[in-house]
Motif scaffolding. Structure first.
Motif, PDB file in Angstrom:
ATOM      1  N   LEU A  15       9.479  -8.477 -10.918  1.00 13.82           N
ATOM      2  CA  LEU A  15       8.951  -7.417 -10.053  1.00 13.82           C
ATOM      3  C   LEU A  15       8.600  -7.987  -8.681  1.00 13.82           C
ATOM      4  N   PRO A  16       9.573  -8.072  -7.788  1.00 16.99           N
ATOM      5  CA  PRO A  16       9.340  -8.684  -6.482  1.00 16.99           C
ATOM      6  C   PRO A  16       8.245  -8.018  -5.656  1.00 16.99           C
ATOM      7  N   ALA A  17       7.851  -6.809  -5.989  1.00 15.29           N
ATOM      8  CA  ALA A  17       6.809  -6.129  -5.222  1.00 15.29           C
ATOM      9  C   ALA A  17       5.425  -6.753  -5.434  1.00 15.29           C
ATOM     10  N   LEU A  18       5.278  -7.586  -6.451  1.00 16.76           N
ATOM     11  CA  LEU A  18       3.981  -8.232  -6.682  1.00 16.76           C
ATOM     12  C   LEU A  18       3.721  -9.267  -5.605  1.00 16.76           C
ATOM     13  N   GLU A  19       2.513  -9.305  -5.126  1.00 13.20           N
ATOM     14  CA  GLU A  19       2.120 -10.294  -4.120  1.00 13.20           C
ATOM     15  C   GLU A  19       2.063 -11.670  -4.770  1.00 13.20           C
ATOM     16  N   HIS A  20       2.588 -12.675  -4.090  1.00 15.73           N
ATOM     17  CA  HIS A  20       2.609 -14.025  -4.651  1.00 15.73           C
ATOM     18  C   HIS A  20       1.268 -14.745  -4.547  1.00 15.73           C
ATOM     19  N   GLU A  21       0.424 -14.360  -3.623  1.00 10.22           N
ATOM     20  CA  GLU A  21      -0.836 -15.060  -3.418  1.00 10.22           C
ATOM     21  C   GLU A  21      -1.937 -14.617  -4.384  1.00 10.22           C
ATOM     22  N   ASP A  22      -1.939 -13.355  -4.764  1.00 12.47           N
ATOM     23  CA  ASP A  22      -3.028 -12.797  -5.550  1.00 12.47           C
ATOM     24  C   ASP A  22      -2.741 -12.883  -7.041  1.00 12.47           C
ATOM     25  N   PRO A  23      -3.794 -13.060  -7.854  1.00 16.54           N
ATOM     26  CA  PRO A  23      -3.572 -12.943  -9.295  1.00 16.54           C
ATOM     27  C   PRO A  23      -3.177 -11.508  -9.635  1.00 16.54           C
ATOM     28  N   VAL A  24      -2.398 -11.355 -10.678  1.00 17.89           N
ATOM     29  CA  VAL A  24      -1.985 -10.023 -11.117  1.00 17.89           C
ATOM     30  C   VAL A  24      -3.083  -9.473 -12.024  1.00 17.89           C
ATOM     31  N   PRO A  25      -3.730  -8.372 -11.627  1.00 18.65           N
ATOM     32  CA  PRO A  25      -4.795  -7.807 -12.463  1.00 18.65           C
ATOM     33  C   PRO A  25      -4.239  -7.340 -13.808  1.00 18.65           C
ATOM     34  N   LYS A  26      -5.004  -7.559 -14.853  1.00 16.02           N
ATOM     35  CA  LYS A  26      -4.564  -7.168 -16.191  1.00 16.02           C
ATOM     36  C   LYS A  26      -4.444  -5.664 -16.341  1.00 16.02           C
ATOM     37  N   ASP A  27      -5.144  -4.905 -15.483  1.00 16.79           N
ATOM     38  CA  ASP A  27      -5.109  -3.450 -15.595  1.00 16.79           C
ATOM     39  C   ASP A  27      -4.181  -2.787 -14.567  1.00 16.79           C
ATOM     40  N   LEU A  28      -3.373  -3.583 -13.893  1.00 13.44           N
ATOM     41  CA  LEU A  28      -2.424  -3.048 -12.906  1.00 13.44           C
ATOM     42  C   LEU A  28      -1.382  -2.177 -13.599  1.00 13.44           C
TER      43      LEU A  28
END
Length: 81
Positions: A15-28
């Motif tokens: 999913l390239p739309a995810l920001e690379h710097e931020d952790p991915v929230p579990k509730d996203l």
């Protein structure tokens, strides 16, 4: 067992739309970053190949792929048992 960080790396690749710097929230909500039904199948196949697991029929459901947390819970069960 799969770590959440490992799942994050796989999700970022899919999913390239995810920001690379931020952790991915579990509730996203994964649909908000581009995961659709076809992408869910591709992601499932990728996870099965990488982790050597098979998703049982009852886990091939939209709820499994709703959020990283819901997906991680299923993967944790599949890789622990």
């Amino acid at each position: 067992m799969i770590t959440y960080e490992s799942l994050e790396q796989i999700l970022r690749a899919q999913l390239p739309a995810l920001e690379h710097e931020d952790p991915v929230p579990k509730d996203l909500q994964l649909a908000t970053v581009g995961l659709d039904s076809v992408g869910s199948v591709v992601l499932m196949d990728t996870l099965e190949d990488i982790l050597g697991v098979t998703f049982p029929d009852e886990d091939i459901a939209p709820a499994t792929f709703d959020t990283p947390g819901s997906l991680w819970a299923v993967l944790d069960r599949l890789t622990s048992g």
